[in-house]
Enzyme design. Structure first.
Site, PDB file in Angstrom:
ATOM      1  N   ARG A 127      50.747  53.313  40.243  1.00  0.00           N
ATOM      2  CA  ARG A 127      49.315  53.592  40.411  1.00  0.00           C
ATOM      3  C   ARG A 127      49.033  54.382  41.696  1.00  0.00           C
ATOM      4  NH1 ARG A 127      45.443  48.752  39.277  1.00  0.00           N
ATOM      5  NH2 ARG A 127      46.336  47.770  41.111  1.00  0.00           N
ATOM      6  N   ARG A 162      47.457  52.152  46.989  1.00  0.00           N
ATOM      7  CA  ARG A 162      46.674  51.068  47.599  1.00  0.00           C
ATOM      8  C   ARG A 162      47.569  50.172  48.442  1.00  0.00           C
ATOM      9  NH1 ARG A 162      43.225  48.367  42.847  1.00  0.00           N
ATOM     10  NH2 ARG A 162      43.877  46.543  44.004  1.00  0.00           N
ATOM     11  N   ARG A 173      48.847  38.367  43.603  1.00  0.00           N
ATOM     12  CA  ARG A 173      47.670  38.723  42.791  1.00  0.00           C
ATOM     13  C   ARG A 173      47.858  38.282  41.343  1.00  0.00           C
ATOM     14  NH1 ARG A 173      47.610  44.728  44.036  1.00  0.00           N
ATOM     15  NH2 ARG A 173      45.921  44.897  42.523  1.00  0.00           N
TER      16      ARG A 173
HETATM   17  P1  AMP Z   1      41.061  44.921  42.309  1.00  0.00           P
HETATM   18  O1  AMP Z   1      40.847  46.319  42.734  1.00  0.00           O
HETATM   19  O2  AMP Z   1      40.098  44.487  41.235  1.00  0.00           O
HETATM   20  O3  AMP Z   1      42.495  44.631  41.945  1.00  0.00           O
HETATM   21  O4  AMP Z   1      40.720  44.008  43.584  1.00  0.00           O
HETATM   22  C1  AMP Z   1      41.437  44.140  44.793  1.00  0.00           C
HETATM   23  C2  AMP Z   1      41.223  42.916  45.643  1.00  0.00           C
HETATM   24  O5  AMP Z   1      39.822  42.771  45.941  1.00  0.00           O
HETATM   25  C3  AMP Z   1      41.599  41.601  44.963  1.00  0.00           C
HETATM   26  O6  AMP Z   1      42.989  41.313  45.091  1.00  0.00           O
HETATM   27  C4  AMP Z   1      40.733  40.616  45.727  1.00  0.00           C
HETATM   28  O7  AMP Z   1      41.272  40.341  47.006  1.00  0.00           O
HETATM   29  C5  AMP Z   1      39.443  41.411  45.924  1.00  0.00           C
HETATM   30  N1  AMP Z   1      38.507  41.212  44.804  1.00  0.00           N
HETATM   31  C6  AMP Z   1      38.115  42.109  43.872  1.00  0.00           C
HETATM   32  N2  AMP Z   1      37.244  41.579  43.021  1.00  0.00           N
HETATM   33  C7  AMP Z   1      37.044  40.310  43.409  1.00  0.00           C
HETATM   34  C8  AMP Z   1      36.270  39.230  42.917  1.00  0.00           C
HETATM   35  N3  AMP Z   1      35.496  39.360  41.836  1.00  0.00           N
HETATM   36  N4  AMP Z   1      36.322  38.050  43.586  1.00  0.00           N
HETATM   37  C9  AMP Z   1      37.081  37.889  44.678  1.00  0.00           C
HETATM   38  N5  AMP Z   1      37.865  38.856  45.178  1.00  0.00           N
HETATM   39  C10 AMP Z   1      37.847  40.061  44.560  1.00  0.00           C
END
Ligand code: AMP
Length: 288
Positions: A127, A162, A173
């Site tokens: 990615r 990222r 994650r």
């Molecule tokens: P993502 O881009 O959706 O993979 O999110 C990256 C990181 O942001 C995650 O690993 C969490 O640390 C945080 N994050 C994103 N969305 C949420 C959510 N709805 N609740 C809590 N943490 C979030």
């Protein structure tokens, strides 16, 4: 259309959400993107969220919910929205339900993206995000075309990885997804909103399965693409049906056209239905 895309990191929610924005003309609301923007701007919210994000853990509910409340109050969400990465646990799902009830905007569907564990890890490693326009690519499955340039700079996309896409954080994650987010499958199934799609394989094929799961032709009304890209402040659409140009056709030509249409309809009828996999089985092949 108001939808939630549910799935593990790397399951392709972001890529498919971007395609939905183009086709349905409604905004994508990615809590991950909003949080990364807050971190990049160095806001108080970003400062508080950063540690959890770097460790692959969930950011505190109160911070994420505050952000979502604000975003769903913006006018471009009145025609619908695509929630990507939210909700992530049961508390967030309950809070979203209450919020949408108050706004009288209930969800139409929740789509669960099923991809096995090894494929998730493979996808995350490929990615890349354009540092200028924010578009997400995958060097393995959907790299930028050679001729493509960034709409912000006009130059080739500046691809970056990222910081939380490293091996240790990815493992955490995926563990957090299994523990906190997977229970949402049953939550939404009980509400009759859940649709499950096989999100493995070709990206165009997944888009087709998603469209089929949503039961929507997903064609953007005129001007919707532009408004969705502009984001907040965009006007709601009141699109008029376009009048078709009357075409004079000979009876023979008309009959041939009718036969061709009937052949197409039969061909579609014979087409395969999406390879939906049973929901709720978690991360296939995941070592436990
Ligand atoms: P993502 O881009 O959706 O993979 O999110 C990256 C990181 O942001 C995650 O690993 C969490 O640390 C945080 N994050 C994103 N969305 C949420 C959510 N709805 N609740 C809590 N943490 C979030």
């Amino acid at each position: 259309m108001r939808i939630v895309l549910l799935g593990a990191p790397g399951s392709g929610k972001g890529t498919q959400a971007q395609r939905l924005v183009e086709r349905a003309g409604i905004p994508q609301i990615s809590t991950g993107d909003l949080l990364r923007a807050a971190v990049a701007r160095g806001t108080e919210l970003g400062r508080q969220a950063r540690e959890a994000m770097d460790g692959g853990r969930l950011v505190e509910d109160s911070l994420v919910l505050g952000m979502i409340r604000e975003r769903l109050g913006e006018p471009d969400t009145r025609r619908g929205f695509i929630l990507d990465g939210f909700p992530r646990n049961l508390a967030q799902a309950h809070a979203l339900e209450r919020l949408l009830e108050a706004l009288q905007q209930p969800l139409d569907a929740v789509v669960q993206f099923e991809v096995d564990y090894r494929e998730l890890v493979r996808r995350i490693s490929g990615r890349r995000t354009c540092a200028d326009c924010g578009r997400v690519f995958n060097m393995l499955t959907s790299p930028p075309a050679a001729s493509e340039s960034c709409p912000k700079t006009g130059a080739p996309h500046r691809l970056t990885q990222r910081p939380d896409d490293n091996e240790a954080t990815v493992a955490e994650r995926l563990r957090v997804y299994d523990e906190k987010t997977r229970p949402l499958i049953d939550f939404y199934r009980a509400r009759g909103l859940l649709r499950v799609i096989d999100a493995a394989g070709d990206v165009n094929e997944v888009t087709r399965r998603l469209a089929q799961a949503l039961g929507a032709p997903l064609r953007a009304p005129r001007g919707a693409k532009r408004r969705a890209r502009k984001g907040a402040g965009a006007r709601p659409t009141h699109h008029k049906p376009t009048r078709k140009r009357a075409v004079r056709q000979s009876p023979g030509k008309l009959a041939r056209r009718k036969r061709a249409v009937a052949r197409k309809v039969r061909a579609v009828g014979r087409g395969k239905s999406p390879r939906a996999t049973p929901a709720g089985r978690g991360l296939k092949g995941r070592p436990r």
